[in-house]
Design an enzyme around this catalytic site. Structure first.
Site, PDB file in Angstrom:
ATOM      1  N   HIS A   1       0.828  -1.216   0.000  1.00 58.61           N
ATOM      2  CA  HIS A   1       0.000   0.000   0.000  1.00 58.61           C
ATOM      3  C   HIS A   1       0.859   1.262   0.000  1.00 58.61           C
ATOM      4  O   HIS A   1       0.405   2.322  -0.437  1.00 58.61           O
ATOM      5  CB  HIS A   1      -1.007  -0.010   1.151  1.00 58.61           C
ATOM      6  CG  HIS A   1      -0.478   0.240   2.522  1.00 58.61           C
ATOM      7  ND1 HIS A   1      -0.201  -0.770   3.418  1.00 58.61           N
ATOM      8  CD2 HIS A   1      -0.190   1.393   3.171  1.00 58.61           C
ATOM      9  CE1 HIS A   1       0.221  -0.259   4.554  1.00 58.61           C
ATOM     10  NE2 HIS A   1       0.248   1.062   4.430  1.00 58.61           N
TER      11      HIS A   1
ATOM     12  N   ASP B   1       1.098  -7.810   2.099  1.00 60.62           N
ATOM     13  CA  ASP B   1       1.265  -6.362   1.927  1.00 60.62           C
ATOM     14  C   ASP B   1       2.753  -6.001   1.844  1.00 60.62           C
ATOM     15  O   ASP B   1       3.341  -5.463   2.785  1.00 60.62           O
ATOM     16  CB  ASP B   1       0.604  -5.629   3.089  1.00 60.62           C
ATOM     17  CG  ASP B   1       0.339  -4.162   2.777  1.00 60.62           C
ATOM     18  OD1 ASP B   1       0.938  -3.639   1.821  1.00 60.62           O
ATOM     19  OD2 ASP B   1      -0.470  -3.542   3.491  1.00 60.62           O
TER      20      ASP B   1
ATOM     21  N   SER C   1       4.003   1.988   8.493  1.00 63.50           N
ATOM     22  CA  SER C   1       3.723   1.110   7.366  1.00 63.50           C
ATOM     23  C   SER C   1       5.028   0.836   6.623  1.00 63.50           C
ATOM     24  O   SER C   1       5.728   1.763   6.217  1.00 63.50           O
ATOM     25  CB  SER C   1       2.719   1.754   6.415  1.00 63.50           C
ATOM     26  OG  SER C   1       1.445   1.815   6.994  1.00 63.50           O
TER      27      SER C   1
END
Length: 719
Positions: free
Chosen positions: A89, A225, A654
């Protein structure tokens, strides 16, 4: 002095009655300079390397393997040739920019089979922190807290500019002086910034974004991810603009990858750049977040996302244009819903109020600083006075300015400003060209019909608010367009210059003073100008005054908390996108429907649903599952996918490396669980968990699904 000591003891004894998170949980996002202080605690939990290995100024620390990826994520170097991991992402925008209808990397993925096939990512940067130095004494010397805030801030700004320039001239590194503890501390962060970054591997949405909005912020998860990039440098191994002649960067350090995995209870660390936390704010500011800011954002984004989701579901071209934007909107929307839920279920506001009563008691008896007894009452009055302006600002931003055409009408306002300032012809030409380039990027991912539906969904919500929110001219504009939002929207999306790229380019190419009237009559510009003027005249002055008043109060409140409690609590500064390390352990969460700390392919594959895009697992992965072709990545007959741990993370983490006790990479952080998203404001050890993709799943996908096993040969794999 005896009285002050007694106050500290009373406060610490009282804190024992507060939630465990206040004094016992391993919450905290520690600065590199604080790691030595935490070393004993980390060793008791399982750390097997000295903290000097995690960070040092000599160039051998693992801080040299952690990168600020782009403008808001973290990444980690994993080879001697500049190979880098981050989240899928985090890479989504870059992959979207590189995608076309013929090469849709979002849907189909991308796997470079050689270095020559790696794709340059325009505008993407990677920054590596080389050193951090405390510069508080220089920045704050002679600046009393009682000084007028505007004068104090001006002097701080000037000193910071001097420091940043001096550091850069001294060593050529990018220098940023950052504020910590609400302005009670300042540190210089020295970084090397690389601008030649290339995409190497990007799994398709069915792997990298599996579960998408449905699973986002949830546990259990089954998402791969991750994405792979490579950092390139000039032949001198220094940052250089993109060039075919650049070579893979040779990092000072990179992470070995442990392929043995972990078990529940194992010590873990997360290293990265958390963006923003507000752990120490007052109950009055927390109340604004819980009952004003979050609810407004949730309400507006729910309507906006409803439009985008429907449009994307039925049209591949719209999907490609709006995938990254929808993902960003949805991420915030769901996070804020979880945050409100967590704050409510944990009665965090009540806990804050009880804590503040203790603070007030200590402040009332503090003869050294008698003004402290008025500190929280002053914060309360100051915060409550900003409520109406805050409501207006949030509704305007999330509704009217949630319409892309209205946002872009700001460029028409810039053109008017150029004329009013009588710019020289060459500067005017350059300024118009800069706007045109930005507009070209905008139209690449814009669909007017979808935006029109967003207008129809958001404008009624805005108009429902009172006069404190709705700009006076807005009602007149609607009246002149049929006196209802539907006809108003038709007028804007039929007649505005902004809707058409050709018309906008024509204006920018031949802009003349005579176009002033044309711009002023543009219906999208009129809406933008109405709300922008209202914001400038009525809202901004209130918010500016509020910020000027609350800043010194927050600074003093933070300072006093640290003074009163410094004998029993190690304070870490709120996250501000600087390098931090947090630690915890692999640990399941105390939430309904969850009794596992790890998911596997056995959990993932049964969730396949070809009729729902976010659950459509690629055939290639399903084939590997059917044949059990897992290679060396098999564990107990399957492949681990994701796991959770009790590391205190935030936005910005992230892509962060999840490390074991020896500083080896075991996972890539990508999320938190929904019940614990309030950890930006309050950490609850029972439910606050970070979610990571297992490195064995990452390597399995690269080798077996992507057929890019050549990448593994340059990594250092350990047991």
């Amino acid at each position: 002095m005896m009285k002050r000591k007694h106050q500290k003891v009373v406060l610490m004894l009282a804190l024992a009655g507060l939630p465990a998170a206040t004094v016992l949980a391993k919450d905290g996002m520690w600065q590199p300079a604080q790691l030595k202080r935490q070393e004993s605690d980390m060793q008791k939990l399982g750390l097997k390397i000295p903290v000097e290995r995690l960070y040092n100024d000599s160039g051998t620390g693992l801080n040299n393997a952690v990168v600020l990826f782009g403008k808001g994520c973290t990444g980690e170097l994993v080879s001697a040739n500049g190979l880098l991991f981050t989240n899928h992402h985090c890479a989504y925008g870059a992959a979207q920019e590189l995608s076309t209808s013929e090469h849709n990397y979002l849907v189909n993925g991308f796997w470079a089979m050689s270095r020559e096939a790696e794709l340059p990512c325009k505008g993407l940067t990677v920054a590596i922190v080389r050193k951090m130095e405390d510069v508080t004494e220089y920045v704050l010397k002679g600046l009393a807290d009682t000084m007028p805030e505007n004068i104090r801030n001006a002097r701080i700004k000037s000193r910071i500019a001097e420091l940043e320039k001096a550091y850069h001239n001294l060593n050529g590194l990018k220098a940023e002086v950052k504020s910590f503890y609400n302005g009670n501390q300042y540190q210089a962060v020295l970084s090397e910034v690389f601008t030649d970054v290339r995409l190497v591997a990007f799994p398709p949405n069915g792997i990298g974004k599996f579960g998408a909005d449905t699973d986002n912020w949830m546990w259990p998860r089954h998402t791969g991810d991750f994405a792979v990039f490579r950092v390139y440098a000039g032949k001198d191994n220094k940052p250089a603009p993109y060039s075919p002649g650049n070579v893979p960067y040779k990092p000072k350090a990179f992470f070995p990858i442990n392929t043995s995995g972990y078990k529940e209870g194992d010590f873990t660390m997360v290293y990265g750049f958390p963006f923003l936390t507000q752990e120490y704010l007052s109950s009055y500011q927390l109340n604004q977040i819980q009952y004003i800011i979050d609810p407004i954002r949730i309400e507006a984004r729910e309507k906006r996302l409803g439009v985008l989701d429907e449009a994307m579901r039925g049209n591949p071209d719209i999907f490609l244009k709006y995938a990254a934007k929808q993902s960003l909107l949805s991420n915030g929307y769901k996070k804020w819903k979880g945050e409100v839920l967590g704050l409510t279920n944990n009665d965090v506001l009540g806990k804050k109020l009880r804590y503040e009563r203790l603070f007030d008691e200590a402040a009332a008896g503090n003869t050294d600083n008698p003004g402290d007894k008025m500190l929280l009452p002053l914060i309360q009055v100051t915060v409550s006075g900003s409520d109406n302006a805050l409501i207006a600002s949030e509704y305007t931003k999330e509704t009217v300015l949630g319409v892309e055409a209205i946002q872009q009408a700001a460029n028409l306002a810039k053109v008017l400003t150029f004329y009013r300032t009588a710019l020289p012809a060459d500067i005017l030409s350059d300024s118009l060209l800069a706007i045109r380039k930005k507009m070209d990027e905008f139209y690449k991912d814009y669909d007017a019909a979808t935006d029109h539906k967003v207008f129809d969904a958001l404008m009624p919500l805005y108009l429902m608010q009172g006069d404190q929110v709705v700009a006076p001219r807005m009602k007149t504009l609607m009246y002149n367009s049929g006196n209802n939002p539907v006809s108003w929207g038709k007028n804007i999306f039929s007649n505005s210059i902004v809707i058409s790229q050709d018309r906008m380019n024509e204006l920018l190419d031949r802009a003349q003073r005579g176009d002033t009237a044309l711009i002023k009559q543009d219906p999208a510009f009129q809406v933008y100008d109405a709300v922008a003027s209202f914001q400038k005249e009525k809202i901004d002055p209130v918010m500016r005054q509020y910020n000027e008043r609350i800043a010194p109060l927050n600074r003093l409140y933070m300072k006093r908390q640290m003074e009163y409690l410094n004998s029993g609590r190690a304070f870490w500064p709120d996250a501000n996108q600087t390098l931090r390390l947090t630690y915890g352990k692999v640990e399941r969460a105390d939430i309904p429907g969850s009794n596992i700390y790890q998911t596997t392919l056995e959990d993932l594959i049964p969730r396949h649903n070809a009729s729902v895009a976010e659950f459509d697992i690629p055939q290639g992965l399903r084939n590997l599952y059917q044949s059990k072709n897992y290679g060396k990545w098999t564990v107990n007959g399957t492949v681990p996918v994701d796991f959770i741990a009790s590391n205190h993370t935030s936005g910005g983490n992230s892509g962060s490396p999840v490390l074991n006790a020896k500083g080896e990479l075991i996972g890539i952080n990508f999320d938190r669980i929904w019940q614990g998203t309030m950890s930006d404001l309050y950490y609850d050890p029972a439910v606050c968990r970070n979610v990571a993709v297992d490195m064995r799943y990452v390597l399995f996908i690269i080798e077996k699904y992507g057929n890019a096993g050549w990448l593994l040969k340059e990594m250092k794999l350990t047991k």
